[in-house]
Design an enzyme around this catalytic site. Structure first.
Site, PDB file in Angstrom:
ATOM      1  N   HIS A 186       2.958   3.086  -8.984  1.00  0.00           N
ATOM      2  CA  HIS A 186       2.806   1.639  -9.203  1.00  0.00           C
ATOM      3  C   HIS A 186       4.058   1.068  -9.873  1.00  0.00           C
ATOM      4  O   HIS A 186       4.501  -0.026  -9.546  1.00  0.00           O
ATOM      5  CB  HIS A 186       1.570   1.354 -10.058  1.00  0.00           C
ATOM      6  CG  HIS A 186       0.287   1.778  -9.386  1.00  0.00           C
ATOM      7  ND1 HIS A 186      -0.002   1.486  -8.072  1.00  0.00           N
ATOM      8  CD2 HIS A 186      -0.799   2.463  -9.855  1.00  0.00           C
ATOM      9  CE1 HIS A 186      -1.187   1.979  -7.760  1.00  0.00           C
ATOM     10  NE2 HIS A 186      -1.690   2.586  -8.819  1.00  0.00           N
TER      11      HIS A 186
ATOM     12  N   LEU B 189      11.001 -20.720  -3.673  1.00  0.00           N
ATOM     13  CA  LEU B 189      10.011 -19.779  -3.125  1.00  0.00           C
ATOM     14  C   LEU B 189       8.727 -19.883  -3.931  1.00  0.00           C
ATOM     15  O   LEU B 189       8.763 -19.857  -5.162  1.00  0.00           O
ATOM     16  CB  LEU B 189      10.565 -18.340  -3.215  1.00  0.00           C
ATOM     17  CG  LEU B 189       9.599 -17.217  -2.815  1.00  0.00           C
ATOM     18  CD1 LEU B 189       9.387 -17.213  -1.297  1.00  0.00           C
ATOM     19  CD2 LEU B 189      10.138 -15.850  -3.243  1.00  0.00           C
TER      20      LEU B 189
ATOM     21  N   SER C  76      -7.056  -5.630  -6.010  1.00  0.00           N
ATOM     22  CA  SER C  76      -8.265  -6.162  -5.368  1.00  0.00           C
ATOM     23  C   SER C  76      -9.459  -6.065  -6.317  1.00  0.00           C
ATOM     24  O   SER C  76      -9.415  -5.338  -7.314  1.00  0.00           O
ATOM     25  CB  SER C  76      -8.565  -5.372  -4.090  1.00  0.00           C
ATOM     26  OG  SER C  76      -9.047  -4.097  -4.432  1.00  0.00           O
TER      27      SER C  76
ATOM     28  N   ASP D 248       0.837  -1.203   0.000  1.00  0.00           N
ATOM     29  CA  ASP D 248       0.000   0.000   0.000  1.00  0.00           C
ATOM     30  C   ASP D 248       0.872   1.252   0.000  1.00  0.00           C
ATOM     31  O   ASP D 248       1.961   1.251   0.565  1.00  0.00           O
ATOM     32  CB  ASP D 248      -0.912  -0.019   1.237  1.00  0.00           C
ATOM     33  CG  ASP D 248      -2.068   0.945   1.110  1.00  0.00           C
ATOM     34  OD1 ASP D 248      -2.273   1.517   0.024  1.00  0.00           O
ATOM     35  OD2 ASP D 248      -2.784   1.138   2.116  1.00  0.00           O
TER      36      ASP D 248
ATOM     37  N   GLU E  61     -12.052  -4.552  -5.662  1.00  0.00           N
ATOM     38  CA  GLU E  61     -12.518  -3.158  -5.574  1.00  0.00           C
ATOM     39  C   GLU E  61     -11.683  -2.237  -6.476  1.00  0.00           C
ATOM     40  O   GLU E  61     -12.154  -1.181  -6.903  1.00  0.00           O
ATOM     41  CB  GLU E  61     -12.450  -2.660  -4.119  1.00  0.00           C
ATOM     42  CG  GLU E  61     -13.416  -3.356  -3.170  1.00  0.00           C
ATOM     43  CD  GLU E  61     -13.018  -4.782  -2.807  1.00  0.00           C
ATOM     44  OE1 GLU E  61     -11.810  -5.098  -2.850  1.00  0.00           O
ATOM     45  OE2 GLU E  61     -13.922  -5.600  -2.526  1.00  0.00           O
TER      46      GLU E  61
HETATM   47  C1  FPP Z   1      -1.896   0.090  -3.373  1.00  0.00           C
HETATM   48  O1  FPP Z   1      -1.425   1.430  -3.364  1.00  0.00           O
HETATM   49  C2  FPP Z   1      -1.280  -0.660  -4.449  1.00  0.00           C
HETATM   50  C3  FPP Z   1      -1.954  -1.193  -5.519  1.00  0.00           C
HETATM   51  C4  FPP Z   1      -3.413  -1.084  -5.659  1.00  0.00           C
HETATM   52  C5  FPP Z   1      -1.259  -1.879  -6.618  1.00  0.00           C
HETATM   53  C6  FPP Z   1      -0.080  -2.699  -6.257  1.00  0.00           C
HETATM   54  C7  FPP Z   1       0.741  -2.893  -7.476  1.00  0.00           C
HETATM   55  C8  FPP Z   1       2.079  -2.910  -7.521  1.00  0.00           C
HETATM   56  C9  FPP Z   1       2.922  -2.894  -6.317  1.00  0.00           C
HETATM   57  C10 FPP Z   1       2.825  -2.923  -8.822  1.00  0.00           C
HETATM   58  C11 FPP Z   1       2.596  -4.098  -9.672  1.00  0.00           C
HETATM   59  C12 FPP Z   1       2.930  -5.385  -9.021  1.00  0.00           C
HETATM   60  C13 FPP Z   1       3.058  -6.526  -9.702  1.00  0.00           C
HETATM   61  C14 FPP Z   1       3.307  -7.790  -8.980  1.00  0.00           C
HETATM   62  C15 FPP Z   1       2.955  -6.557 -11.149  1.00  0.00           C
HETATM   63  P1  FPP Z   1      -2.471   2.615  -3.575  1.00  0.00           P
HETATM   64  O2  FPP Z   1      -2.537   2.897  -5.032  1.00  0.00           O
HETATM   65  O3  FPP Z   1      -3.785   2.269  -2.959  1.00  0.00           O
HETATM   66  O4  FPP Z   1      -1.735   3.758  -2.795  1.00  0.00           O
HETATM   67  P2  FPP Z   1      -2.415   4.950  -1.963  1.00  0.00           P
HETATM   68  O5  FPP Z   1      -3.159   4.297  -0.815  1.00  0.00           O
HETATM   69  O6  FPP Z   1      -1.226   5.735  -1.481  1.00  0.00           O
HETATM   70  O7  FPP Z   1      -3.303   5.698  -2.884  1.00  0.00           O
END
Ligand code: FPP
Length: 257
Positions: A52, A146, A80, A35, A82
């Site tokens: 991201h 892993l 997710s 997050d 959502e």
């Molecule tokens: C949450 O941060 C993160 C996500 C919804 C996406 C996670 C994706 C990655 C780490 C990159 C891709 C990974 C792979 C394995 C391909 P947020 O966007 O909700 O952050 P915020 O709460 O600060 O808005």
């Protein structure tokens, strides 16, 4: 007057890894709610997909940290159910990153002995993303160092409903009796069947929520909330979390002898 003590020298990744190894009790399975990508990008006056993309680099660092520390399973919450409700530009940036991650990393993951499994409502993925997911699972199938579970288009409640449906189908077909429905039967119908429950659940960016991640599986996981935003969460932060885990007294509802 008291003499001024020198400031403590921060420990390096190598020092932390050595301490983890001396202790020995490494979590077999770590689950992470990644997050803070959006906030990380905002702090840099950049669009959210930039966060991201940097988050993808943190995934590599954490996979390598798990390999070094001897963690057997790593589960990452990447998207997710959502998250489909985010703006179309962000959703498509995330899907492209998934394809890019697989294209870039699949062969190295295979060489490192990482076995990738992708779980969730994969029917909602675009055809190229679904094909990439199939490919990485097939190409890394033999990995034995892993297990990397990527949760995409995933929701914990939906996973539980799916398991209940699978049980009902088996009862209806006469393969299972109602009395035969126990925790083991339920567990076998989860995406994570055959994988031990997470010992440690990490959430980055300081939020203190489960956000519908692995609701069944984290029943006895130790929770570790890190204030670090995901793109900055590398090997050092992972090792700190493992060391914190090693200081916990896990009782599973019993008392300590
Ligand atoms: C949450 O941060 C993160 C996500 C919804 C996406 C996670 C994706 C990655 C780490 C990159 C891709 C990974 C792979 C394995 C391909 P947020 O966007 O909700 O952050 P915020 O709460 O600060 O808005």
């Amino acid at each position: 007057m008291c003499p001024t003590l020198p400031a403590p020298v921060p420990e390096s990744e190598t020092d932390l890894l050595a301490r983890i190894r001396v202790h020995g009790a490494v979590p077999r399975h770590i689950a992470i709610i990644m997050d803070g990508n959006g906030r990380w990008a905002r702090e840099r006056h950049m669009p959210r997909p930039f966060g991201h993309r940097s988050g993808m680099k943190a995934v590599r660092a954490v996979v390598e940290g798990c390999l070094d520390a001897g963690v057997e399973w790593l589960s990452l919450f990447a998207f997710s159910q959502e998250n489909w409700q985010r703006p179309e530009t962000e959703v498509s940036a995330l899907m492209s990153l998934l394809e890019e991650y697989i294209a870039r990393e699949a062969s190295e993951l295979r060489e490192q002995g990482v076995r990738v499994r992708v779980h969730g409502d994969l029917g909602r993925l675009s055809a190229p993303a679904a094909a990439a997911v199939e490919r990485v699972m097939r190409d890394t199938e033999g990995g034995d160092k892993l297990g990397l579970n990527l949760f995409i288009s995933y929701g914990g409640r939906a996973e539980l409903v799916r398991a209940a449906r699978l049980l009902a189908i088996d009862v209806q077909a006469g393969r299972l009796t109602v009395d035969g429905i126990d925790e083991a039967a339920f567990r076998e119908r989860l995406f994570t069947a055959g994988c031990p429950d997470p010992d440690l659940l990490i959430r980055t960016s300081g939020e203190q929520r489960l956000s519908n991640f692995l609701l069944w599986q984290v029943a006895y996981a130790e929770l570790y909330i890190s204030s670090v935003l995901w793109p900055d969460f590398g090997r050092l932060a992972l090792f700190e979390a493992i060391l914190d885990f090693q200081r916990r007294d896990r009782r599973f509802g019993r008392v300590t002898a």
